[in-house]
Enzyme design. Structure first.
Site, PDB file in Angstrom:
ATOM      1  N   ASP A  30      -4.161   8.661  15.202  1.00 52.79           N
ATOM      2  CA  ASP A  30      -5.243   8.802  15.697  1.00 52.79           C
ATOM      3  C   ASP A  30      -6.356   8.023  15.238  1.00 52.79           C
ATOM      4  O   ASP A  30      -7.601   8.385  15.144  1.00 52.79           O
ATOM      5  CB  ASP A  30      -5.744  10.176  15.611  1.00 52.79           C
ATOM      6  CG  ASP A  30      -6.083  10.783  14.472  1.00 52.79           C
ATOM      7  OD1 ASP A  30      -5.889  10.157  13.509  1.00 52.79           O
ATOM      8  OD2 ASP A  30      -6.576  11.784  14.442  1.00 52.79           O
ATOM      9  N   ASP A  63      13.978  -8.750   5.685  1.00 55.39           N
ATOM     10  CA  ASP A  63      15.397  -8.974   5.557  1.00 55.39           C
ATOM     11  C   ASP A  63      15.874  -7.636   5.062  1.00 55.39           C
ATOM     12  O   ASP A  63      15.145  -6.440   4.885  1.00 55.39           O
ATOM     13  CB  ASP A  63      15.821 -10.022   4.944  1.00 55.39           C
ATOM     14  CG  ASP A  63      15.115 -10.182   3.513  1.00 55.39           C
ATOM     15  OD1 ASP A  63      14.713  -8.999   2.841  1.00 55.39           O
ATOM     16  OD2 ASP A  63      15.219 -11.174   2.817  1.00 55.39           O
ATOM     17  N   ARG A  68       1.550  -0.911   6.891  1.00 55.76           N
ATOM     18  CA  ARG A  68       1.477   0.353   6.180  1.00 55.76           C
ATOM     19  C   ARG A  68       0.049   1.116   6.606  1.00 55.76           C
ATOM     20  O   ARG A  68       0.275   2.249   6.397  1.00 55.76           O
ATOM     21  CB  ARG A  68       1.002  -0.011   4.759  1.00 55.76           C
ATOM     22  CG  ARG A  68       0.967   0.751   3.732  1.00 55.76           C
ATOM     23  CD  ARG A  68       0.903   0.366   2.197  1.00 55.76           C
ATOM     24  NE  ARG A  68       0.927   1.306   1.129  1.00 55.76           N
ATOM     25  CZ  ARG A  68      -0.088   1.604   0.500  1.00 55.76           C
ATOM     26  NH1 ARG A  68      -1.098   0.514   0.059  1.00 55.76           N
ATOM     27  NH2 ARG A  68      -0.236   2.630  -0.491  1.00 55.76           N
ATOM     28  N   PRO A  82       3.161  10.415   1.140  1.00 60.85           N
ATOM     29  CA  PRO A  82       4.025  10.616  -0.233  1.00 60.85           C
ATOM     30  C   PRO A  82       3.649   9.399  -1.239  1.00 60.85           C
ATOM     31  O   PRO A  82       3.064   8.387  -0.854  1.00 60.85           O
ATOM     32  CB  PRO A  82       5.597   9.851   0.295  1.00 60.85           C
ATOM     33  CG  PRO A  82       5.451   9.424   1.993  1.00 60.85           C
ATOM     34  CD  PRO A  82       3.994   9.786   2.293  1.00 60.85           C
ATOM     35  N   HIS A 109       9.367  -1.783   3.046  1.00 57.84           N
ATOM     36  CA  HIS A 109       8.978  -2.507   1.531  1.00 57.84           C
ATOM     37  C   HIS A 109       9.876  -3.715   1.189  1.00 57.84           C
ATOM     38  O   HIS A 109       9.970  -4.263   0.176  1.00 57.84           O
ATOM     39  CB  HIS A 109       9.495  -1.353   0.503  1.00 57.84           C
ATOM     40  CG  HIS A 109       8.540  -0.351   0.453  1.00 57.84           C
ATOM     41  ND1 HIS A 109       8.596   0.816  -0.169  1.00 57.84           N
ATOM     42  CD2 HIS A 109       7.141   0.041   1.177  1.00 57.84           C
ATOM     43  CE1 HIS A 109       7.627   1.786  -0.318  1.00 57.84           C
ATOM     44  NE2 HIS A 109       6.740   1.250   0.806  1.00 57.84           N
ATOM     45  N   ASN A 139      -4.066   5.727  -0.579  1.00 62.52           N
ATOM     46  CA  ASN A 139      -4.775   5.032   0.404  1.00 62.52           C
ATOM     47  C   ASN A 139      -5.595   3.898  -0.134  1.00 62.52           C
ATOM     48  O   ASN A 139      -6.017   2.929   0.671  1.00 62.52           O
ATOM     49  CB  ASN A 139      -5.828   5.960   1.250  1.00 62.52           C
ATOM     50  CG  ASN A 139      -4.973   6.465   2.545  1.00 62.52           C
ATOM     51  OD1 ASN A 139      -3.859   6.240   2.688  1.00 62.52           O
ATOM     52  ND2 ASN A 139      -5.599   7.148   3.246  1.00 62.52           N
ATOM     53  N   HIS A 155       0.258   5.325   7.165  1.00 56.05           N
ATOM     54  CA  HIS A 155      -0.770   5.892   6.733  1.00 56.05           C
ATOM     55  C   HIS A 155      -1.247   6.845   7.783  1.00 56.05           C
ATOM     56  O   HIS A 155      -1.772   8.054   7.693  1.00 56.05           O
ATOM     57  CB  HIS A 155      -1.665   5.556   5.793  1.00 56.05           C
ATOM     58  CG  HIS A 155      -1.043   4.991   4.463  1.00 56.05           C
ATOM     59  ND1 HIS A 155      -1.740   5.287   3.269  1.00 56.05           N
ATOM     60  CD2 HIS A 155       0.268   4.876   4.058  1.00 56.05           C
ATOM     61  CE1 HIS A 155      -1.032   5.019   2.252  1.00 56.05           C
ATOM     62  NE2 HIS A 155       0.133   4.598   2.628  1.00 56.05           N
ATOM     63  N   ASP A 156      -1.934   6.041   9.101  1.00 54.18           N
ATOM     64  CA  ASP A 156      -2.581   6.756   9.855  1.00 54.18           C
ATOM     65  C   ASP A 156      -1.728   7.700  10.547  1.00 54.18           C
ATOM     66  O   ASP A 156      -2.226   8.821  10.584  1.00 54.18           O
ATOM     67  CB  ASP A 156      -3.064   5.733  10.853  1.00 54.18           C
ATOM     68  CG  ASP A 156      -3.766   6.269  12.274  1.00 54.18           C
ATOM     69  OD1 ASP A 156      -4.435   7.272  11.883  1.00 54.18           O
ATOM     70  OD2 ASP A 156      -3.779   6.033  13.439  1.00 54.18           O
ATOM     71  N   VAL A 185      -1.290  11.521   8.782  1.00 57.96           N
ATOM     72  CA  VAL A 185      -2.309  12.263   8.579  1.00 57.96           C
ATOM     73  C   VAL A 185      -2.920  12.646   9.782  1.00 57.96           C
ATOM     74  O   VAL A 185      -3.524  11.758  10.348  1.00 57.96           O
ATOM     75  CB  VAL A 185      -3.568  11.729   7.588  1.00 57.96           C
ATOM     76  CG1 VAL A 185      -4.237  12.795   7.092  1.00 57.96           C
ATOM     77  CG2 VAL A 185      -2.810  11.214   6.333  1.00 57.96           C
TER      78      VAL A 185
HETATM   79  C1  HEM Z   1       8.815   6.651   1.794  1.00 55.40           C
HETATM   80  C2  HEM Z   1       7.538   6.723   1.221  1.00 55.40           C
HETATM   81  C3  HEM Z   1       6.612   5.968   0.833  1.00 55.40           C
HETATM   82  C4  HEM Z   1       6.253   5.601  -0.086  1.00 55.40           C
HETATM   83  C5  HEM Z   1       5.975   6.714  -1.270  1.00 55.40           C
HETATM   84  C6  HEM Z   1       5.301   4.437  -0.099  1.00 55.40           C
HETATM   85  C7  HEM Z   1       4.589   3.899  -1.325  1.00 55.40           C
HETATM   86  C8  HEM Z   1       3.991   2.735  -1.276  1.00 55.40           C
HETATM   87  C9  HEM Z   1       2.984   2.086  -2.261  1.00 55.40           C
HETATM   88  C10 HEM Z   1       2.816   2.918  -3.433  1.00 55.40           C
HETATM   89  C11 HEM Z   1       2.779   0.784  -1.957  1.00 55.40           C
HETATM   90  C12 HEM Z   1       2.119   0.000  -2.823  1.00 55.40           C
HETATM   91  C13 HEM Z   1       0.469   0.248  -3.067  1.00 55.40           C
HETATM   92  C14 HEM Z   1      -0.106  -0.404  -4.217  1.00 55.40           C
HETATM   93  O1  HEM Z   1       0.211  -0.258  -5.081  1.00 55.40           O
HETATM   94  O2  HEM Z   1      -0.905  -1.418  -3.638  1.00 55.40           O
HETATM   95  C15 HEM Z   1       3.209   0.726  -0.767  1.00 55.40           C
HETATM   96  C16 HEM Z   1       3.424  -0.563  -0.204  1.00 55.40           C
HETATM   97  C17 HEM Z   1       3.865  -0.835   1.240  1.00 55.40           C
HETATM   98  N1  HEM Z   1       4.356  -0.134   1.853  1.00 55.40           N
HETATM   99 FE1  HEM Z   1       4.924   1.885   1.499  1.00 55.40          FE
HETATM  100  N2  HEM Z   1       5.485   3.775   1.013  1.00 55.40           N
HETATM  101  C18 HEM Z   1       6.185   4.549   2.005  1.00 55.40           C
HETATM  102  C19 HEM Z   1       6.739   4.250   2.899  1.00 55.40           C
HETATM  103  C20 HEM Z   1       6.431   3.500   3.744  1.00 55.40           C
HETATM  104  C21 HEM Z   1       6.594   3.142   5.249  1.00 55.40           C
HETATM  105  C22 HEM Z   1       7.172   4.159   6.109  1.00 55.40           C
HETATM  106  C23 HEM Z   1       6.071   1.964   5.389  1.00 55.40           C
HETATM  107  C24 HEM Z   1       5.943   1.161   6.806  1.00 55.40           C
HETATM  108  C25 HEM Z   1       6.891   1.431   7.898  1.00 55.40           C
HETATM  109  C26 HEM Z   1       5.522   1.374   4.334  1.00 55.40           C
HETATM  110  C27 HEM Z   1       5.096   0.038   4.183  1.00 55.40           C
HETATM  111  C28 HEM Z   1       4.540  -0.411   3.257  1.00 55.40           C
HETATM  112  C29 HEM Z   1       4.171  -1.736   2.888  1.00 55.40           C
HETATM  113  C30 HEM Z   1       4.577  -3.220   4.039  1.00 55.40           C
HETATM  114  C31 HEM Z   1       3.619  -1.990   1.634  1.00 55.40           C
HETATM  115  C32 HEM Z   1       3.085  -3.388   1.167  1.00 55.40           C
HETATM  116  C33 HEM Z   1       1.709  -3.316   1.417  1.00 55.40           C
HETATM  117  C34 HEM Z   1       0.855  -4.729   1.052  1.00 55.40           C
HETATM  118  O3  HEM Z   1       1.376  -5.743   0.853  1.00 55.40           O
HETATM  119  O4  HEM Z   1      -0.260  -4.576   1.096  1.00 55.40           O
HETATM  120  N3  HEM Z   1       5.757   2.209   3.156  1.00 55.40           N
HETATM  121  N4  HEM Z   1       3.810   1.719  -0.433  1.00 55.40           N
END
Ligand code: HEM
Ligand SMILES: *[C@@H]1O[C@H](CO)[C@@H](O)[C@H](O)[C@H]1NC(C)=O
Ligand SMILES: *[C@@H]1O[C@H](CO)[C@@H](O)[C@H](O)[C@H]1NC(C)=O
Ligand SMILES: *[C@@H]1O[C@H](CO)[C@@H](O)[C@H](O)[C@H]1NC(C)=O
Ligand SMILES: *[C@@H]1O[C@H](CO)[C@@H](O)[C@H](O)[C@H]1NC(C)=O
Ligand SMILES: CC(=O)N[C@H]1CO[C@H](CO)[C@@H](O)[C@@H]1O
Length: 326
Positions: free
Chosen positions: A73, A252, A61, A161, A191, A93, A65-66, A69
């Site tokens: 980098d 999975d 994640r 996003p 996710h 973030n 995020h990197d 924006v």
């Molecule tokens: C499509 C738009 C995306 C949105 C709106 C989004 C949003 C979020 C949010 C809100 C969380 C939880 C943060 C929290 O409440 O602690 C999350 C977790 C996560 N996101 Fe996304 N995400 C997106 C795309 C991605 C992408 C592209 C990746 C990686 C390729 C990704 C990987 C992850 C992972 C692995 C977690 C779990 C993090 C953890 O366990 O600490 N997400 N995401």
């Protein structure tokens, strides 16, 4: 201008073109300048990720995020200063973890070859190796990224996003990075691992339109479960929930299965089923074997890792990832 000057312009133009195409990412960029760099990273990850496997999710994640924006980098790692609020403090973030892990890897790299390996490449490699070490897909990580010198709170807000994003917003924010709808579906597949804070989705449970209602796009049984067992209060920003309950550690296809059961956790997850194109990608992924998802995911990750990278003489190689070199 005479013929000679035109010729000169053409030649210099060609040279410039060659130079710019050379300054691209390449596999094994450090093979001469720091031959053990990738091995050092991989060994560190293999040794330490098992103590905290949940970090693999945090680290992929962080890479996302990197890259969203100012390109990949390492601007996500920069600390705020007296006159600058950095990306790190922006709401989407705030919940990023794993900074310490990156710092530890970086200090090993600095000990081996000072000033050679960028923080941006470190994030990209650590993210990949962590996912692989915890049983997930492999993707290629060409290297040669350089570190940026600017990190702004406002840019993180504008480009990353939010979990409340609708389909149009997701499509636009991904398109701004050169990513298409297929990439959106595949990368959202990350996710399938990790956790979220209740505050990223409790609006769907308690007060969706301001009338004390639930999001009708969320399966009501799942919503009831979340309310009674996990996010028992509307304003809980402490409790965490598995995003892919039952297999939140396993990379999975179940994230996609849940989407079609209206059990995607965020509005942004559910949004993928509101558009015929993305919905059909989801269905197709579910019809294929896991290895197809892995192969497609790898391509999208490699693409994400190339977003607006700084190469050649651009940027710098930060000494400490949290501070821009002075
Ligand atoms: C499509 C738009 C995306 C949105 C709106 C989004 C949003 C979020 C949010 C809100 C969380 C939880 C943060 C929290 O409440 O602690 C999350 C977790 C996560 N996101 Fe996304 N995400 C997106 C795309 C991605 C992408 C592209 C990746 C990686 C390729 C990704 C990987 C992850 C992972 C692995 C977690 C779990 C993090 C953890 O366990 O600490 N997400 N995401
Ligand atoms: C999507 O969200 C954006 C930003 O909140 C909003 O301006 C837009 O009207 C929404 N689009 C749809 C189709 O709901
Ligand atoms: C729901 O939202 C509305 C409008 O923002 C607010 O007036 C109301 O107090 C909220 N209700 C609950 C139960 O939080
Ligand atoms: C959680 O909410 C409280 C009260 O609104 C706030 O003081 C705190 O900073 C929040 N914590 C996080 C991690 O956002
Ligand atoms: C960056 O900020 C973190 C958290 O505030 C702090 O622990 C760390 O020492 C800072 N790093 C540098 C190099 O200033
Ligand atoms: C949980 C959390 O921090 N949510 C925030 C995510 O970011 C948006 C803005 O992008 C905020 O409005 C949310 O409160």
């Amino acid at each position: 201008m005479g013929r000679v000057s035109y010729l000169a312009i053409i030649i210099f133009g060609l040279l410039g073109f060659v130079a710019s195409t050379q300054a691209q990412l390449q596999l094994g960029f450090y093979s001469k300048s720091c031959p053990r760099a990738e091995k050092i990273i991989q060994n560190f990850v293999n040794e330490h990720i098992h103590n905290a496997p949940s970090l693999a999710a945090a680290l992929i994640r962080m890479h996302f995020h990197d890259c969203f924006v100012r390109g990949c980098d390492a601007s996500v790692l920069v600390n705020s200063t007296a006159n600058n609020q950095a990306e790190k403090v922006a709401p989407p973030n705030l919940t990023i973890r794993g900074f310490d892990f990156i710092d530890r890897v970086k200090s090993l790299l600095e000990a081996e070859c000072p000033g050679i390996v960028s923080c941006a490449d470190t994030i990209a490699l650590v993210a990949r190796d962590s996912i692989v070490a915890t049983g997930g897909p492999f993707w290629r990580v060409p290297t040669g990224r350089r570190d940026g010198t600017i990190s702004r709170f406002s840019e993180a807000l504008a480009n990353i996003p939010s979990p409340f994003s609708n389909f149009t917003t997701l499509q636009t924010l991904f398109a701004n990075q050169g990513l298409d709808l297929k990439d959106l579906v595949l990368l959202s597949g990350a996710h399938t691992i990790g956790v979220s804070h209740c505050s990223s989705f409790t609006n769907r449970l308690y007060n969706f339109t301001g009338k004390g209602d639930q999001d009708p796009a969320l399966d009501s049984e799942y919503a009831a479960n979340l309310k009674t067992r996990k996010c028992t209060k509307p304003n809980d920003n402490v409790t965490i929930v598995e995003m892919d309950p039952g297999s939140f550690r396993t990379f999975d296809l179940s994230y996609y299965t849940l989407l079609l059961k209206r059990r995607g956790l965020f509005q942004s997850d559910a949004a993928l089923t509101t558009n015929p194109t993305t919905k059909s990608y989801v269905t197709q992924l579910l019809q294929g074997p896991l290895k197809n998802f892995y192969a497609e995911f790898a391509l999208s990750m490699e693409k994400m890792g190339r977003i607006s990278v700084k190469t050649g003489a651009a940027g710098q190689i930060r000494k400490h990832c949290a501070v821009v070199n002075s």
